[in-house]
Design an enzyme around this catalytic site. Structure first.
Site, mmCIF file in Angstrom:
data_model
loop_
_atom_site.group_PDB
_atom_site.id
_atom_site.type_symbol
_atom_site.label_atom_id
_atom_site.label_comp_id
_atom_site.label_asym_id
_atom_site.label_seq_id
_atom_site.Cartn_x
_atom_site.Cartn_y
_atom_site.Cartn_z
ATOM 1 N N SER A 1 -12.894 3.999 4.763
ATOM 2 C CA SER A 1 -13.462 3.579 6.046
ATOM 3 C C SER A 1 -14.767 4.321 6.314
ATOM 4 C CB SER A 1 -12.468 3.849 7.184
ATOM 5 O OG SER A 1 -11.522 2.800 7.234
ATOM 6 N N ASP B 1 0.850 -1.196 0.000
ATOM 7 C CA ASP B 1 0.000 0.000 0.000
ATOM 8 C C ASP B 1 0.889 1.250 0.000
ATOM 9 O OD1 ASP B 1 -2.412 1.414 0.203
ATOM 10 O OD2 ASP B 1 -2.405 1.370 2.396
ATOM 11 N N ILE C 1 -9.510 -0.194 3.234
ATOM 12 C CA ILE C 1 -10.029 0.031 4.587
ATOM 13 C C ILE C 1 -8.943 -0.241 5.624
ATOM 14 C CG2 ILE C 1 -11.720 -0.782 6.296
ATOM 15 C CD1 ILE C 1 -13.500 -1.366 3.700
ATOM 16 N N HIS D 1 -8.011 9.919 3.677
ATOM 17 C CA HIS D 1 -7.511 8.927 4.634
ATOM 18 C C HIS D 1 -7.820 9.374 6.068
ATOM 19 C CE1 HIS D 1 -4.613 7.978 1.208
ATOM 20 N NE2 HIS D 1 -5.268 6.853 1.419
ATOM 21 N N GLY D 2 -7.977 8.398 6.955
ATOM 22 C CA GLY D 2 -8.130 8.713 8.370
ATOM 23 C C GLY D 2 -9.578 8.716 8.847
HETATM 24 P P1 13P Z 1 -9.011 4.739 5.525
HETATM 25 O O1 13P Z 1 -8.152 5.651 6.346
HETATM 26 O O2 13P Z 1 -10.315 5.395 5.150
HETATM 27 O O3 13P Z 1 -9.217 3.435 6.157
HETATM 28 O O4 13P Z 1 -8.257 4.483 4.140
HETATM 29 C C1 13P Z 1 -7.197 3.550 4.068
HETATM 30 C C2 13P Z 1 -6.498 3.586 2.762
HETATM 31 O O5 13P Z 1 -6.954 4.153 1.794
HETATM 32 C C3 13P Z 1 -5.213 2.857 2.677
HETATM 33 O O6 13P Z 1 -4.563 3.075 1.479
#
Ligand code: 13P
Length: 315
Positions: A213, A81, A254, A179-180
């Site tokens: 998320s 990732d 996620i 993100h987050g």
């Molecule tokens: P979240 O922070 O919404 O879980 O996103 C994770 C993500 O996109 C990892 O690459």
């Protein structure tokens, strides 16, 4: 069985999305495999740069290889990732990862293409597939921090040229998520209209939704009731995953929601059992709760129930 994301996307395209879950340790690994088998879903294990250095990248590799033996029915991809170029090459050489993400989205368009192209050539030479990113998500994901002012939605008109010139196998698009745990501040919203435009320019090409998320409000309330301080946290409506899948999203990332499960379980457990100092009872509660969370997520994504047919395709 470890497969490439490409195989999973071929089976899923236009019908459902595959959950891509970030993991860091033994308990998450067990919960993830159990949850995906309970819901009979194929899945993607995401390993970030931070997860690789949390202990040692070899430790996570060992855990996943063991899980593959403990759960022989599982079908999954192992994906880096948000890789930088160097980490991508390291993962490609390792022979363990079936997929890497090169995140050069912070570079100007032509440099993003050139960097992605170099990684694609190295990866394809070893049968590994590559996710790239065009546009920029706001929020914080480990070493990737982008202020909301600098976040940039993917330009549908640039997407086709980017894919053709870079040779990437899937594309992470910025469509309003971040993100987050604190998404959709101010006027931000999930832009399925932008996604539809991207799909028109890139029909049948697998797209990836980062920052997905849901930050369930009951989870946040329980964390706060047990001593946490997460004011104003919010996320993506999970009922939007299936419409997004119809518009070409085959992978949904996620991470944060899994961290929330961990935080809630541990805060509540130690509040209720202040005398306890044993790590296994709480570890067992977490693994069961994480498995339940994963199975529920796979239902929202539409991937639940597709494992038998995917097994047939890949074996
Ligand atoms: P979240 O922070 O919404 O879980 O996103 C994770 C993500 O996109 C990892 O690459």
């Amino acid at each position: 069985m470890i497969v490439t994301t490409k195989k999973l996307f071929e089976a899923a395209y236009g019908k459902y999305a595959i959950g891509a879950y970030n993991i860091n340790n033994l308990e998450q690994t067990m919960g993830l495999f159990r949850g995906c088998l309970d819901s009979q879903a194929p899945f993607i294990i995401q390993i970030s740069k931070g997860a690789r250095s949390y202990t040692d990248s070899k430790m996570l590799e060992g855990l996943i290889r063991s899980a593959e033996q403990v759960f022989p029915e599982a079908v999954f991809a192992v994906h880096l990732d948000h890789g930088d170029e160097e980490t991508c090459y390291d993962c490609i050489k390792s022979g363990f990862y079936s997929s890497v993400m090169i995140d050069a989205s912070g570079l100007p368009f032509d440099q993003n293409i050139a960097t992605t192209r170099r990684v694609v050539e190295a990866a394809h030479a070893r049968g590994i597939v590559v996710e790239a990113e065009l546009g920029m998500l706001g929020g914080v994901e480990e070493h990737v921090a982008v202020s909301e002012a600098n976040a940039k939605l993917t330009d549908p008109n640039q997407a086709k040229a980017f894919v053709e010139r870079s040779g990437c196998d899937s594309l992470a698009v910025a469509i309003g998520t971040s993100h987050g745990a604190y998404k959709f501040s101010g006027s931000q919203a999930l832009r399925l209209d932008v996604l539809a435009e991207i799909q028109k320019c890139l029909p049948d090409f697998p797209l990836v939704m980062h920052g997905s998320s849901s930050v369930p409000q009951d989870e946040v309330a329980r964390i706060n009731a047990a001593g946490g301080q997460m004011k104003g946290a919010k996320g993506v409506d999970p009922t939007q995953f299936k419409p997004a899948a119809v518009l070409g999203v085959t992978k949904v990332n996620i991470d944060t929601d899994g961290r929330l499960v961990w935080t809630r379980v541990h805060r509540e457990y130690f509040k209720e059992h202040p005398e306890n100092f044993d790590l296994r009872p709480i570890g067992k509660v977490f693994m069961a709760e994480y498995a339940r969370f994963i199975a529920e997520k796979n239902n929202y994504l539409g991937s639940a129930g597709h494992l038998p047919e995917v097994r047939k395709i890949v074996s």
